[in-house]
Design an enzyme around this catalytic site. Structure first.
Site, PDB file in Angstrom:
ATOM      1  N   HIS A  62      17.394  10.941   5.434  1.00  0.00           N
ATOM      2  CA  HIS A  62      16.059  11.073   4.883  1.00  0.00           C
ATOM      3  C   HIS A  62      15.515   9.658   4.695  1.00  0.00           C
ATOM      4  O   HIS A  62      16.261   8.725   4.376  1.00  0.00           O
ATOM      5  CB  HIS A  62      16.094  11.835   3.557  1.00  0.00           C
ATOM      6  N   ASP A  64      13.975   7.896   2.558  1.00  0.00           N
ATOM      7  CA  ASP A  64      14.160   7.094   1.342  1.00  0.00           C
ATOM      8  C   ASP A  64      15.576   6.541   1.216  1.00  0.00           C
ATOM      9  O   ASP A  64      15.863   5.806   0.275  1.00  0.00           O
ATOM     10  CB  ASP A  64      13.808   7.916   0.096  1.00  0.00           C
ATOM     11  N   HIS A  65      16.431   6.843   2.177  1.00  0.00           N
ATOM     12  CA  HIS A  65      17.814   6.364   2.126  1.00  0.00           C
ATOM     13  C   HIS A  65      18.120   5.261   3.142  1.00  0.00           C
ATOM     14  O   HIS A  65      19.173   4.644   3.047  1.00  0.00           O
ATOM     15  CB  HIS A  65      18.791   7.530   2.350  1.00  0.00           C
ATOM     16  N   HIS A 143      23.785  18.977   1.606  1.00  0.00           N
ATOM     17  CA  HIS A 143      22.412  18.485   1.592  1.00  0.00           C
ATOM     18  C   HIS A 143      21.733  18.682   2.947  1.00  0.00           C
ATOM     19  O   HIS A 143      20.645  18.178   3.184  1.00  0.00           O
ATOM     20  CB  HIS A 143      22.403  17.000   1.209  1.00  0.00           C
TER      21      HIS A 143
END
Length: 229
Positions: A62, A64-65, A143
């Site tokens: 994702h 934001d990682h 996830h």
């Protein structure tokens, strides 16, 4: 010495107080970075985390990682880095990280190696050889998209060196203390021969640090490794 610095704990987007995902783990002078969200390099400067790191671990992709790795790699290049950098991530890491690092016109002046990992893998080697006193287990998480977590698991550690006993025995502080703490016998200037068992306590279990990313660990870790502390 082992320390953990949370560089970002916000989900999906930064806030005024919190940056997006990143965590630095420093063990015996070695720095490992877990996730690299946008702005991570500024957080590293803010909290005094060394840029002399050799590995970055991603749990999933994702945005934001991982978006921060683009700028971090460029900064390392501007610092005249020559040592290789190794990136770890789940399935898809090779394609996605390769594309990300090709953004911009600057050429990365050092080698970036990308290794895809999957649950059950044990990372025992670095670019410089065997990891010193620890290894990293990879386990699956819940996830989506094949996300993984990482567990740094230390080997058994030496016992604690008893400074007061050493002083009472008249051992001068310095190299002789170091030898005893490493389990080596010594000889003093007066001819006395001393063994480490008098000054070093019993061996200690290794420490365990687990990083799951955005999620809880799956049953795979619990079945094979026991509870997480």
């Amino acid at each position: 010495m082992l320390s953990v610095t949370f560089l970002g704990t916000s989900a999906a987007r930064p806030t005024v107080e919190r940056n997006v995902s990143a965590m630095a783990l420093v063990r015996e002078g070695e720095t490992l970075l877990f996730e690299c969200g946008e702005g991570t390099q500024r957080q590293m400067m803010r909290y005094g985390v060394s840029f002399a790191l050799g590995e970055i671990f991603f749990t999933h992709f994702h945005a934001d990682h991982f978006l921060g790795v683009i700028g971090l790699v460029r900064t390392l290049g501007l610092q005249a880095r020559a040592e290789p950098l190794r990136l770890y991530g789940p399935k898809g890491a090779n394609k996605l990280l390769t594309q990300a690092l090709q953004l911009g016109v600057e050429r990365v002046p050092f080698n970036v190696e990308i290794e895809e990992v999957k649950p059950g893998a044990v990372l025992r080697m670095t670019e410089n050889g065997q990891r010193d006193g620890y290894e990293i287990d990879v386990f699956g998480t819940e996830h989506g998209g094949g996300s993984v977590g990482y567990a740094l698991r230390e080997h058994q550690r030496r016992g604690r060196f008893d400074v007061e006993k050493a002083r009472a025995a008249g051992i001068p502080e310095g190299p002789l203390w170091g030898k005893l703490s490493k389990g080596e016998p010594i000889e003093l200037a007066d001819g006395r021969q001393l063994t480490p068992d008098r000054f070093v306590g019993p061996k200690r279990p290794g420490r365990l640090v687990v990083f799951t990313g955005d999620t809880r660990p799956c049953a795979w870790w619990m079945r094979r490794k026991g509870p997480i502390y």
